[in-house]
Design a protein around this motif. Structure first.
Motif, PDB file in Angstrom:
ATOM      1  N   GLN A  34       0.719  -1.178   0.299  1.00 27.87           N
ATOM      2  CA  GLN A  34       0.725   0.435   0.007  1.00 27.87           C
ATOM      3  C   GLN A  34       0.574   1.274   0.046  1.00 27.87           C
ATOM      4  OE1 GLN A  34      -2.665  -0.681   3.361  1.00 27.87           O
ATOM      5  NE2 GLN A  34      -4.349  -1.392   2.022  1.00 27.87           N
ATOM      6  N   ARG A  35       2.481   0.991  -0.302  1.00 27.52           N
ATOM      7  CA  ARG A  35       3.206   2.303  -0.389  1.00 27.52           C
ATOM      8  C   ARG A  35       2.785   3.016  -1.782  1.00 27.52           C
ATOM      9  NH1 ARG A  35       8.814  -0.690   0.378  1.00 27.52           N
ATOM     10  NH2 ARG A  35       7.591  -2.060  -0.427  1.00 27.52           N
ATOM     11  N   CYS A  36       2.830   4.443  -1.500  1.00 28.26           N
ATOM     12  CA  CYS A  36       3.307   5.121  -3.442  1.00 28.26           C
ATOM     13  C   CYS A  36       3.014   3.662  -4.428  1.00 28.26           C
ATOM     14  CB  CYS A  36       3.729   6.267  -3.063  1.00 28.26           C
ATOM     15  SG  CYS A  36       2.934   7.840  -2.205  1.00 28.26           S
ATOM     16  N   TYR A  37       2.905   3.915  -5.241  1.00 26.54           N
ATOM     17  CA  TYR A  37       3.345   3.126  -6.345  1.00 26.54           C
ATOM     18  C   TYR A  37       3.956   3.621  -7.442  1.00 26.54           C
ATOM     19  CZ  TYR A  37       2.880   0.090 -10.351  1.00 26.54           C
ATOM     20  OH  TYR A  37       3.219  -0.396 -11.574  1.00 26.54           O
ATOM     21  N   THR A  38       5.042   2.261  -7.631  1.00 22.74           N
ATOM     22  CA  THR A  38       6.469   3.561  -8.150  1.00 22.74           C
ATOM     23  C   THR A  38       6.597   3.353  -9.705  1.00 22.74           C
ATOM     24  OG1 THR A  38       7.831   2.027  -6.878  1.00 22.74           O
ATOM     25  CG2 THR A  38       7.226   4.014  -6.073  1.00 22.74           C
ATOM     26  N   GLY A  39       5.382   2.311  -9.879  1.00 21.27           N
ATOM     27  CA  GLY A  39       6.119   1.620 -10.981  1.00 21.27           C
ATOM     28  C   GLY A  39       6.843  -0.064 -11.133  1.00 21.27           C
ATOM     29  N   VAL A 121      -8.378  -2.073  -5.433  1.00 22.55           N
ATOM     30  CA  VAL A 121      -8.162  -0.445  -6.107  1.00 22.55           C
ATOM     31  C   VAL A 121      -7.677   0.192  -5.995  1.00 22.55           C
ATOM     32  CG1 VAL A 121     -11.173  -1.381  -6.448  1.00 22.55           C
ATOM     33  CG2 VAL A 121     -10.295   0.363  -4.257  1.00 22.55           C
ATOM     34  N   LYS A 122      -6.873   1.267  -7.739  1.00 20.90           N
ATOM     35  CA  LYS A 122      -6.480   1.622  -7.800  1.00 20.90           C
ATOM     36  C   LYS A 122      -6.713   3.331  -7.163  1.00 20.90           C
ATOM     37  CE  LYS A 122      -4.403   2.142 -11.673  1.00 20.90           C
ATOM     38  NZ  LYS A 122      -3.564   2.159 -13.013  1.00 20.90           N
ATOM     39  N   THR A 123      -6.299   4.033  -5.992  1.00 23.05           N
ATOM     40  CA  THR A 123      -6.679   5.343  -5.640  1.00 23.05           C
ATOM     41  C   THR A 123      -5.704   6.584  -5.355  1.00 23.05           C
ATOM     42  OG1 THR A 123      -6.494   4.848  -3.739  1.00 23.05           O
ATOM     43  CG2 THR A 123      -8.427   3.791  -4.707  1.00 23.05           C
ATOM     44  N   GLN A 124      -6.158   7.145  -4.864  1.00 22.58           N
ATOM     45  CA  GLN A 124      -5.108   8.489  -4.912  1.00 22.58           C
ATOM     46  C   GLN A 124      -5.333   9.111  -3.697  1.00 22.58           C
ATOM     47  OE1 GLN A 124      -4.002   9.819  -7.988  1.00 22.58           O
ATOM     48  NE2 GLN A 124      -2.629  11.469  -6.922  1.00 22.58           N
ATOM     49  N   SER A 125      -3.837   8.533  -3.053  1.00 25.63           N
ATOM     50  CA  SER A 125      -3.508   8.832  -1.684  1.00 25.63           C
ATOM     51  C   SER A 125      -3.885  10.387  -1.381  1.00 25.63           C
ATOM     52  CB  SER A 125      -2.329   8.940  -1.771  1.00 25.63           C
ATOM     53  OG  SER A 125      -1.281   8.940  -0.264  1.00 25.63           O
ATOM     54  N   THR A 131      -0.021   7.438  -6.131  1.00 26.00           N
ATOM     55  CA  THR A 131      -1.115   6.369  -6.434  1.00 26.00           C
ATOM     56  C   THR A 131      -0.775   5.032  -5.529  1.00 26.00           C
ATOM     57  OG1 THR A 131      -1.405   6.891  -8.944  1.00 26.00           O
ATOM     58  CG2 THR A 131      -1.844   4.420  -7.966  1.00 26.00           C
ATOM     59  N   ILE A 132      -2.021   4.402  -4.714  1.00 27.00           N
ATOM     60  CA  ILE A 132      -1.368   3.511  -3.928  1.00 27.00           C
ATOM     61  C   ILE A 132      -2.993   3.084  -3.952  1.00 27.00           C
ATOM     62  CG2 ILE A 132      -0.921   4.652  -2.417  1.00 27.00           C
ATOM     63  CD1 ILE A 132      -3.633   4.665  -0.800  1.00 27.00           C
ATOM     64  N   TRP A 133      -2.683   1.470  -3.645  1.00 26.94           N
ATOM     65  CA  TRP A 133      -3.697   0.495  -4.123  1.00 26.94           C
ATOM     66  C   TRP A 133      -3.815  -0.206  -2.978  1.00 26.94           C
ATOM     67  CZ3 TRP A 133      -5.748  -2.287  -8.925  1.00 26.94           C
ATOM     68  CH2 TRP A 133      -4.649  -1.486  -9.715  1.00 26.94           C
ATOM     69  N   GLN A 134      -5.480  -0.324  -2.991  1.00 24.47           N
ATOM     70  CA  GLN A 134      -5.639  -0.976  -1.079  1.00 24.47           C
ATOM     71  C   GLN A 134      -7.074  -2.081  -1.595  1.00 24.47           C
ATOM     72  OE1 GLN A 134      -7.393   3.104   0.574  1.00 24.47           O
ATOM     73  NE2 GLN A 134      -8.773   3.091  -1.012  1.00 24.47           N
TER      74      GLN A 134
END
Length: 139
Positions: A34-39, A121-125, A131-134
């Motif tokens: 759930q950390r910031c998605y870095t690609g 789901v992909k959301t904005q922190s 972008t984070i996934w939660q």
């Protein structure tokens, strides 16, 4: 002699107790990084599966939207792979899609024991502009 017998019974009892409390079973939890998605791909991890599964069989449905229905269409991408208790979803799939529906089975000496389905789901922190996934609630 009484001490040796008591110790032997205690040792046998503890070995039996360990086998009874942690057998190989279906994974009880799937979590997402759930950390910031870095690609660099998205890590999913199975846990609480007891002792020594031989492998894990992951089934991942990659969906373009966040609808909460369990219905999948033929256009939805399904990944099925045997690996360890961690799976990295490639960046090419994570970037262009909004939702993952996942289940994993532990291979317990040839018997597959499946988890329940989890959705992410992909959301904005709310704290950062990343972008984070939660976990998706209400699946």
């Amino acid at each position: 002699m009484k001490t040796i017998v008591a110790f032997s019974l205690l040792f046998v009892s503890s070995c039996t107790l360990q086998d009874d409390t942690s057998p190989c079973r279906s994974p009880q939890k799937i979590s997402v990084d759930q950390r910031c998605y870095t690609g660099n791909g998205l890590a999913l991890t199975a846990s609480e599966y007891g002792t020594s599964p031989l492998s894990f069989e992951w089934s991942v449905y990659v969906l373009k939207d966040t609808a909460q229905s369990l219905g999948f269409t033929p256009q939805d991408l399904k990944i099925k792979i045997n690996t360890a208790d961690e799976l990295i979803i490639p960046d090419s799939l994570v970037t262009n899609n909004q939702r993952l529906v996942v289940t994993v089975a532990a291979n317990c000496q040839g018997e597959l024991k499946r988890s329940i389905y989890y959705a992410f789901v992909k959301t904005q922190s709310t704290t950062d502009s990343c972008t984070i996934w939660q976990p998706q609630r209400g699946l």
